[in-house]
Design a protein around this motif. Structure first.
Motif, PDB file in Angstrom:
ATOM      1  N   UNK A 153      61.817  47.221 -14.097  1.00  0.00           N
ATOM      2  CA  UNK A 153      61.074  47.963 -13.084  1.00  0.00           C
ATOM      3  C   UNK A 153      59.718  48.413 -13.610  1.00  0.00           C
ATOM      4  N   UNK A 154      59.694  48.796 -14.881  1.00  0.00           N
ATOM      5  CA  UNK A 154      58.428  49.228 -15.498  1.00  0.00           C
ATOM      6  C   UNK A 154      57.427  48.083 -15.598  1.00  0.00           C
ATOM      7  N   UNK A 155      57.937  46.850 -15.504  1.00  0.00           N
ATOM      8  CA  UNK A 155      57.085  45.659 -15.560  1.00  0.00           C
ATOM      9  C   UNK A 155      56.789  45.112 -14.164  1.00  0.00           C
ATOM     10  N   UNK A 156      57.266  45.825 -13.153  1.00  0.00           N
ATOM     11  CA  UNK A 156      57.072  45.366 -11.783  1.00  0.00           C
ATOM     12  C   UNK A 156      58.070  44.331 -11.338  1.00  0.00           C
ATOM     13  N   UNK A 157      59.159  44.186 -12.104  1.00  0.00           N
ATOM     14  CA  UNK A 157      60.184  43.189 -11.783  1.00  0.00           C
ATOM     15  C   UNK A 157      61.525  43.891 -11.624  1.00  0.00           C
ATOM     16  N   UNK A 158      62.583  43.112 -11.501  1.00  0.00           N
ATOM     17  CA  UNK A 158      63.923  43.692 -11.354  1.00  0.00           C
ATOM     18  C   UNK A 158      64.966  42.615 -11.570  1.00  0.00           C
ATOM     19  N   UNK A 159      66.199  43.076 -11.774  1.00  0.00           N
ATOM     20  CA  UNK A 159      67.338  42.177 -11.934  1.00  0.00           C
ATOM     21  C   UNK A 159      67.880  41.765 -10.574  1.00  0.00           C
ATOM     22  N   UNK A 160      68.231  40.508 -10.453  1.00  0.00           N
ATOM     23  CA  UNK A 160      68.946  40.033  -9.265  1.00  0.00           C
ATOM     24  C   UNK A 160      70.435  40.028  -9.601  1.00  0.00           C
ATOM     25  N   UNK A 161      71.202  40.873  -8.930  1.00  0.00           N
ATOM     26  CA  UNK A 161      72.640  40.980  -9.162  1.00  0.00           C
ATOM     27  C   UNK A 161      73.370  40.301  -8.007  1.00  0.00           C
ATOM     28  N   UNK A 162      74.265  39.391  -8.348  1.00  0.00           N
ATOM     29  CA  UNK A 162      75.090  38.728  -7.345  1.00  0.00           C
ATOM     30  C   UNK A 162      76.560  38.914  -7.703  1.00  0.00           C
ATOM     31  N   UNK A 163      77.416  38.841  -6.691  1.00  0.00           N
ATOM     32  CA  UNK A 163      78.858  38.912  -6.917  1.00  0.00           C
ATOM     33  C   UNK A 163      79.532  37.846  -6.075  1.00  0.00           C
ATOM     34  N   UNK A 164      80.432  37.088  -6.695  1.00  0.00           N
ATOM     35  CA  UNK A 164      81.129  36.038  -5.967  1.00  0.00           C
ATOM     36  C   UNK A 164      81.646  34.982  -6.912  1.00  0.00           C
ATOM     37  N   UNK A 165      82.109  33.879  -6.361  1.00  0.00           N
ATOM     38  CA  UNK A 165      82.484  32.718  -7.172  1.00  0.00           C
ATOM     39  C   UNK A 165      81.192  32.088  -7.679  1.00  0.00           C
ATOM     40  N   UNK A 166      81.140  31.821  -8.966  1.00  0.00           N
ATOM     41  CA  UNK A 166      79.879  31.409  -9.590  1.00  0.00           C
ATOM     42  C   UNK A 166      79.255  30.201  -8.896  1.00  0.00           C
ATOM     43  N   UNK A 167      80.051  29.195  -8.614  1.00  0.00           N
ATOM     44  CA  UNK A 167      79.526  27.978  -8.003  1.00  0.00           C
ATOM     45  C   UNK A 167      78.924  28.279  -6.634  1.00  0.00           C
ATOM     46  N   UNK A 168      79.606  29.117  -5.860  1.00  0.00           N
ATOM     47  CA  UNK A 168      79.104  29.465  -4.531  1.00  0.00           C
ATOM     48  C   UNK A 168      77.821  30.285  -4.619  1.00  0.00           C
ATOM     49  N   UNK A 169      77.738  31.155  -5.617  1.00  0.00           N
ATOM     50  CA  UNK A 169      76.525  31.952  -5.805  1.00  0.00           C
ATOM     51  C   UNK A 169      75.338  31.045  -6.096  1.00  0.00           C
ATOM     52  N   UNK A 170      75.555  30.060  -6.957  1.00  0.00           N
ATOM     53  CA  UNK A 170      74.455  29.153  -7.305  1.00  0.00           C
ATOM     54  C   UNK A 170      74.057  28.273  -6.119  1.00  0.00           C
ATOM     55  N   UNK A 171      75.018  27.858  -5.333  1.00  0.00           N
ATOM     56  CA  UNK A 171      74.689  27.079  -4.136  1.00  0.00           C
ATOM     57  C   UNK A 171      73.779  27.887  -3.207  1.00  0.00           C
ATOM     58  N   UNK A 172      74.073  29.169  -3.063  1.00  0.00           N
ATOM     59  CA  UNK A 172      73.254  30.029  -2.207  1.00  0.00           C
ATOM     60  C   UNK A 172      71.873  30.266  -2.808  1.00  0.00           C
ATOM     61  N   UNK A 173      71.813  30.455  -4.125  1.00  0.00           N
ATOM     62  CA  UNK A 173      70.521  30.675  -4.785  1.00  0.00           C
ATOM     63  C   UNK A 173      69.589  29.483  -4.601  1.00  0.00           C
ATOM     64  N   UNK A 174      70.149  28.289  -4.675  1.00  0.00           N
ATOM     65  CA  UNK A 174      69.345  27.078  -4.517  1.00  0.00           C
ATOM     66  C   UNK A 174      68.775  26.984  -3.101  1.00  0.00           C
ATOM     67  N   UNK A 175      69.530  27.522  -2.151  1.00  0.00           N
ATOM     68  CA  UNK A 175      69.027  27.549  -0.778  1.00  0.00           C
ATOM     69  C   UNK A 175      67.949  28.629  -0.587  1.00  0.00           C
ATOM     70  N   UNK A 176      68.106  29.737  -1.302  1.00  0.00           N
ATOM     71  CA  UNK A 176      67.210  30.879  -1.118  1.00  0.00           C
ATOM     72  C   UNK A 176      65.861  30.686  -1.803  1.00  0.00           C
ATOM     73  N   UNK A 177      65.886  30.076  -2.992  1.00  0.00           N
ATOM     74  CA  UNK A 177      64.661  29.900  -3.773  1.00  0.00           C
ATOM     75  C   UNK A 177      64.427  28.419  -4.070  1.00  0.00           C
ATOM     76  N   UNK A 178      63.195  28.080  -4.361  1.00  0.00           N
ATOM     77  CA  UNK A 178      62.865  26.742  -4.856  1.00  0.00           C
ATOM     78  C   UNK A 178      62.989  26.788  -6.376  1.00  0.00           C
ATOM     79  N   UNK A 179      64.223  26.642  -6.854  1.00  0.00           N
ATOM     80  CA  UNK A 179      64.510  26.786  -8.285  1.00  0.00           C
ATOM     81  C   UNK A 179      64.092  25.511  -9.011  1.00  0.00           C
ATOM     82  N   UNK A 180      63.231  25.664  -9.990  1.00  0.00           N
ATOM     83  CA  UNK A 180      62.734  24.517 -10.755  1.00  0.00           C
ATOM     84  C   UNK A 180      63.472  24.346 -12.085  1.00  0.00           C
ATOM     85  N   UNK A 181      63.743  25.482 -12.734  1.00  0.00           N
ATOM     86  CA  UNK A 181      64.379  25.444 -14.055  1.00  0.00           C
ATOM     87  C   UNK A 181      65.354  26.616 -14.182  1.00  0.00           C
TER      88      UNK A 181
END
Length: 431
Positions: free
Chosen positions: A69-97
């Protein structure tokens, strides 16, 4: 409107911004970095709602989030089945790496393989790094390339390699902190994750006793141990900093850190040890596995003060002194002839520093069924252990307040139990 191009750093067993290799390299990506932590329901679903370890993870993440927060950023916290969380993240962001530090436990290896396949199928590059050990699974081997199964030669090879390479680097990330993704994610409460605060807390680590570690470590009343183990388990401290510190301060303390890596490479090379004897010759032992005896062991009501004090310390605090761990484990396996898997599972439920490789390794050591194990005919005498390591009864009185009021009789006679154990083991060893 297009999705934001980002890199993601995935926190797991490395809950710190300091000297974190995977995070270091992620911040040199060409894309702003989202720091991510996933509360994995596959793991959480088996835990009590007041599990102190989940509380410690949440607390550690909260500290990281304040720094971000002091750097103007923050942690993204998710809860769920790991594979399902990653599937959703890929839809939400244009993840490159995606960047993460390696985990060597069987479940984690399978999980990471599945996530990397998912990322690759979506044309996302993943990078993994060695961070929670100095030397990982195949870096310390015998001359024929096979893993060591005895600690002392492993330790000697480990030390030889450590001293033959340049000083272990510690990574300063501060120059790259500006590369965190600038966004204010909502940080969930512990209750929102589905847990409540525990009365049991992880203690801060301290090194006041390290200089005299070899002289004081076996005496539980001195309470001189570092309390470092849960911090290493969850990565709130860097193993590189700890090893470099120990190498300068105390060889015996360093050897304990090497034991940790020894058991980790045993688990990696021989994953069957999670549920099966390392030495299959011991598969024929006829365990008693008496449930009432096990309950008395769990509750610290065996009539042996050192055993009972240790179990009560564990139940009340999530800790148990290392010398006492050996005594209570030997008592369960040898005196009561209850198989080590029962004790391992109970420790897994209670220990704040629970680490699969060390827990399995040490329980099999105590049972005599593991690599580099105590021989089956070595049966700790709890009364002699008490006289040697708590002669004035300070430790036992702390955890057994009724001790001086006339403590109960031992549930089993030591001499009888010792002979029974040796005979049972001898009869059960497969030729």
């Amino acid at each position: 409107m297009g999705k934001n191009e980002v890199s993601i750093f995935w926190f797991r067993r490395d809950l710190r911004l300091d000297d974190n290799i995977g995070l270091f390299y992620s911040l040199q990506s060409n894309y702003p970095v989202i720091p991510l932590f996933i509360f994995d329901e596959t793991i959480l679903d088996s835990l009590p709602k007041d599990d102190a370890r989940v509380g410690f993870i949440h607390e550690s993440l909260s500290k990281i989030n304040v720094q971000l927060n002091a750097l103007g950023s923050s942690l993204l916290i998710k809860k769920g089945r790991t594979h399902e969380v990653w599937e959703a993240l890929i839809q939400e962001f244009d993840v490159k790496e995606v960047f993460f530090n390696k985990d060597y436990e069987p479940y984690a290896i399978k999980r990471d393989e599945a996530i990397c396949e998912l990322l690759e199928s979506n044309h996302i590059i993943s990078f993994s790094f060695k961070d929670q050990v100095i030397f990982e699974e195949k870096e310390i081997t015998k001359a024929d390339g096979l893993p060591y199964t005895v600690y002392t030669p492993y330790k000697n090879k480990w030390l030889e390699k450590y001293h033959s390479i340049p000083p272990i680097r510690e990574y300063d990330l501060t120059d790259f902190f500006s590369n965190f993704y600038k966004i204010a994610f909502v940080f969930p409460t512990l209750e929102q994750i589905g847990f409540v605060e525990s009365s049991i807390k992880v203690k801060p680590y301290n090194f006041d006793g390290v200089a005299n570690y070899q002289d004081t470590r076996d005496f539980p009343a001195l309470d001189s141990t570092s309390y470092l183990s849960p911090h290493l388990r969850f990565g709130t401290v860097s193993i590189r900093k700890m090893v470099n510190f120990a190498a300068k301060k105390n060889a015996i303390f360093l050897s304990e850190l090497i034991w940790r890596e020894f058991f980790m490479q045993i688990l990696y090379s021989f994953p069957k040890v999670v549920t099966q004897n390392f030495k299959s010759a011991y598969d024929g032992i006829q365990w008693r596995n008496n449930e009432e005896d096990f309950k008395r062991w769990c509750t610290g009501t065996t009539g042996y003060p050192m055993v009972d004090a240790g179990m009560r310390q564990l139940n009340e605090t999530g800790y148990m002194h290392n010398r006492v761990r050996m005594v209570v484990a030997s008592f369960l396996c040898k005196h009561l002839l209850i198989q080590w898997q029962w004790g391992e599972a109970y420790f897994a439920e209670k220990l704040l520093d629970y680490d699969l490789s060390a827990n399995v390794g040490n329980w099999q050591w105590a049972a005599g069924t593991g690599c580099d194990a105590a021989p089956y005919f070595r049966v700790f005498n709890p009364e002699i252990q008490l006289k040697k390591f708590d002669e004035k009864g300070i430790y036992i009185r702390k955890w057994i307040p009724e001790f001086d009021l006339g403590y109960g009789q031992p549930m089993v006679d030591h001499a009888f139990a010792r002979e029974r154990a040796i005979a049972t083991y001898k009869a059960g060893i497969l030729k």
